[in-house]
Design an enzyme around this catalytic site. Structure first.
Site, PDB file in Angstrom:
ATOM      1  CE  LYS A  91      -4.359   0.723   2.421  1.00 16.83           C
ATOM      2  NZ  LYS A  91      -4.960   0.677   3.751  1.00 16.83           N
TER       3      LYS A  91
HETATM    4  C1  E4P Z   1      -8.221   1.714   3.725  1.00 18.05           C
HETATM    5  O1  E4P Z   1      -7.505   0.905   3.206  1.00 18.05           O
HETATM    6  C2  E4P Z   1      -7.999   2.309   5.044  1.00 18.05           C
HETATM    7  O2  E4P Z   1      -7.348   1.361   5.852  1.00 18.05           O
HETATM    8  C3  E4P Z   1      -9.262   2.657   5.774  1.00 18.05           C
HETATM    9  O3  E4P Z   1     -10.416   2.274   5.050  1.00 18.05           O
HETATM   10  C4  E4P Z   1      -9.304   4.017   6.349  1.00 18.05           C
HETATM   11  O4  E4P Z   1     -10.526   4.181   7.010  1.00 18.05           O
HETATM   12  P1  E4P Z   1     -10.776   5.320   8.098  1.00 18.05           P
HETATM   13  O5  E4P Z   1     -11.085   6.593   7.400  1.00 18.05           O
HETATM   14  O6  E4P Z   1     -11.961   4.819   8.879  1.00 18.05           O
HETATM   15  O7  E4P Z   1      -9.529   5.418   8.934  1.00 18.05           O
END
Ligand code: E4P
Length: 222
Positions: A91
């Site tokens: 990522k």
């Molecule tokens: C996506 O890959 C992220 O890990 C995640 O969805 C972020 O979500 P949040 O805005 O609830 O932190």
């Protein structure tokens, strides 16, 4: 539509996997920090071991996020993470450096997830760089009074126009309606917190109907 779980919590991952419909996992540094306990005692090696444990539970892509800003450092870290297991997806943030790293990984057969995506142009860049997945954060857009799902609609449309292979992961999911809209728009994947996965099951009429059926079933002699 594929369901990923958005957590680094092994109990939640196991519970979701037991449902038999878990297609992958997404983590990020904040989710890792939640399971790390005392930060002084959690090392980078522990992080990698944790990702390995997730890969043992789930047969599907497991996103592990780089923890640096420079593309060369991202490449070094991402290659280490990719060595953990064939299902690890790197990522990378949607920055200039992140895009360079995504291009490098794509050229070397390592799958990537472009994260922190908040605009259609960012999603277009991710696809052009060869990202395997793109993660628009719908909840965080909703938080600032901007329609998060409108971004998903734009990305799905743009990717369809050009036949990009990059899969759209609806991220930052906050409630079941985000999942409904993701499916209506034809997003490839929703990555869903465990609490929301459980909410998907619930309906008060199911509870009410089941109560009545159980009451009526009790008149039968066994
Ligand atoms: C996506 O890959 C992220 O890990 C995640 O969805 C972020 O979500 P949040 O805005 O609830 O932190």
């Amino acid at each position: 539509m594929k369901f990923f779980i958005d957590t680094a919590n092994l109990d939640e991952i196991r519970a979701a996997a037991e449902l038999g419909m878990l297609d992958g996992v997404t983590t990020n540094p904040s989710l890792i920090a939640k399971i790390a306990g005392d930060p002084g005692n959690f090392t980078y090696r522990d992080f990698k071991e944790h990702i390995a444990r997730i890969c043992e539970i789930v047969e599907g892509p497991v996103s592990a996020e780089v923890t640096c800003l420079d593309s060369r450092e991202m490449i070094v870290e991402g290659e280490e993470l990719a060595d953990i297991h064939e299902n690890v997806v790197i990522k990378c943030p949607l920055t200039i450096d992140g895009l360079k790293a995504i291009r490098h990984f794509s050229d070397h057969g390592i799958r990537t997830n472009a994260t922190l995506v908040f605009s259609p142009n960012q999603a277009l860049l991710a696809a052009k760089a060869g990202a395997s997945f793109v993660s628009p954060f719908v909840g965080r857009l909703d938080d600032i009074s901007t329609e998060g799902m409108a971004l998903v609609e734009q990305i799905v449309h743009i990717y369809d126009n050009y036949g990009y292979a990059t899969e759209v992961i609806v991220a930052s999911v906050r409630h079941p309606q985000h999942v409904v809209e993701s499916a209506m728009l034809g997003a490839d994947i929703a990555t869903i917190p465990f609490s929301v996965i459980r909410q998907l099951v619930n309906h008060p009429l199911t509870d009410l109907g089941l109560k009545k059926f159980m009451e009526d079933a009790s008149v039968m002699k066994k």
